[in-house]
Scaffold this motif. Structure first.
Motif, PDB file in Angstrom:
ATOM      1  N   SER A  64      -8.445  -7.861   5.983  1.00 43.79           N
ATOM      2  CA  SER A  64      -7.238  -7.252   6.554  1.00 43.79           C
ATOM      3  C   SER A  64      -6.073  -7.271   5.568  1.00 43.79           C
ATOM      4  N   SER A  65      -6.022  -8.265   4.690  1.00 43.45           N
ATOM      5  CA  SER A  65      -4.949  -8.270   3.691  1.00 43.45           C
ATOM      6  C   SER A  65      -5.116  -7.129   2.701  1.00 43.45           C
ATOM      7  N   VAL A  66      -6.353  -6.781   2.362  1.00 38.85           N
ATOM      8  CA  VAL A  66      -6.591  -5.636   1.489  1.00 38.85           C
ATOM      9  C   VAL A  66      -6.217  -4.345   2.219  1.00 38.85           C
ATOM     10  N   ALA A  67      -6.549  -4.263   3.498  1.00 36.88           N
ATOM     11  CA  ALA A  67      -6.228  -3.076   4.277  1.00 36.88           C
ATOM     12  C   ALA A  67      -4.717  -2.884   4.403  1.00 36.88           C
ATOM     13  N   MET A  68      -3.984  -3.948   4.535  1.00 35.72           N
ATOM     14  CA  MET A  68      -2.531  -3.869   4.709  1.00 35.72           C
ATOM     15  C   MET A  68      -1.791  -3.718   3.379  1.00 35.72           C
ATOM     16  N   GLN A  69      -2.456  -3.980   2.279  1.00 38.84           N
ATOM     17  CA  GLN A  69      -1.817  -3.926   0.970  1.00 38.84           C
ATOM     18  C   GLN A  69      -1.257  -2.535   0.668  1.00 38.84           C
ATOM     19  N   GLU A  70      -1.995  -1.498   0.976  1.00 37.87           N
ATOM     20  CA  GLU A  70      -1.535  -0.136   0.710  1.00 37.87           C
ATOM     21  C   GLU A  70      -0.313   0.195   1.567  1.00 37.87           C
ATOM     22  N   ARG A  71      -0.316  -0.233   2.812  1.00 40.64           N
ATOM     23  CA  ARG A  71       0.831   0.018   3.679  1.00 40.64           C
ATOM     24  C   ARG A  71       2.070  -0.728   3.163  1.00 40.64           C
ATOM     25  N   ASP A  72       1.882  -1.943   2.692  1.00 39.33           N
ATOM     26  CA  ASP A  72       3.006  -2.700   2.152  1.00 39.33           C
ATOM     27  C   ASP A  72       3.587  -2.029   0.912  1.00 39.33           C
ATOM     28  N   GLU A  73       2.721  -1.481   0.061  1.00 34.74           N
ATOM     29  CA  GLU A  73       3.191  -0.790  -1.134  1.00 34.74           C
ATOM     30  C   GLU A  73       3.966   0.464  -0.763  1.00 34.74           C
ATOM     31  N   ASP A  74       3.514   1.180   0.268  1.00 37.11           N
ATOM     32  CA  ASP A  74       4.212   2.380   0.719  1.00 37.11           C
ATOM     33  C   ASP A  74       5.586   2.035   1.272  1.00 37.11           C
ATOM     34  N   GLU A  75       5.706   0.961   2.019  1.00 40.60           N
ATOM     35  CA  GLU A  75       6.981   0.547   2.596  1.00 40.60           C
ATOM     36  C   GLU A  75       7.945   0.043   1.518  1.00 40.60           C
ATOM     37  N   ALA A  76       7.409  -0.517   0.450  1.00 39.74           N
ATOM     38  CA  ALA A  76       8.261  -1.008  -0.632  1.00 39.74           C
ATOM     39  C   ALA A  76       8.911   0.143  -1.379  1.00 39.74           C
ATOM     40  N   GLU A  77       8.250   1.304  -1.405  1.00 43.71           N
ATOM     41  CA  GLU A  77       8.804   2.463  -2.107  1.00 43.71           C
ATOM     42  C   GLU A  77       9.973   3.096  -1.353  1.00 43.71           C
ATOM     43  N   ILE A  78      10.027   2.889  -0.070  1.00 43.32           N
ATOM     44  CA  ILE A  78      11.073   3.531   0.744  1.00 43.32           C
ATOM     45  C   ILE A  78      12.396   2.887   0.558  1.00 43.32           C
TER      46      ILE A  78
END
Length: 65
Positions: free
Chosen positions: A51-65
């Motif tokens: 689940s941490s790998v699955a959430m990693q992409e979402r976290d990266e997307d939110e960091a760009e905003i």
């Protein structure tokens, strides 16, 4: 869903490799509820790694905003 990102993640690989030590540990244990606890802890660790790998992409997307 890209399977490659899960197969190359060191956390997922480490959690999956833990099945060897868990199997060795439980092979000498008596067949009671404690064996299920040990396997449950291993499964929880694997689920957290995946689940941490699955959430990693979402976290990266939110960091760009």
């Amino acid at each position: 869903m890209e399977v490659g990102k899960y197969l190359t993640n060191i956390g997922v690989l480490g959690a999956a490799a833990g099945v060897v030590s868990t199997a060795r540990r439980t092979s000498t244990m008596p067949r009671d509820w404690r064996r299920f606890i040990v396997w449950g802890v291993w499964a929880a660790g694997l689920i957290l790694a995946v689940s941490s790998v699955a959430m990693q992409e979402r976290d990266e997307d939110e960091a760009e905003i």
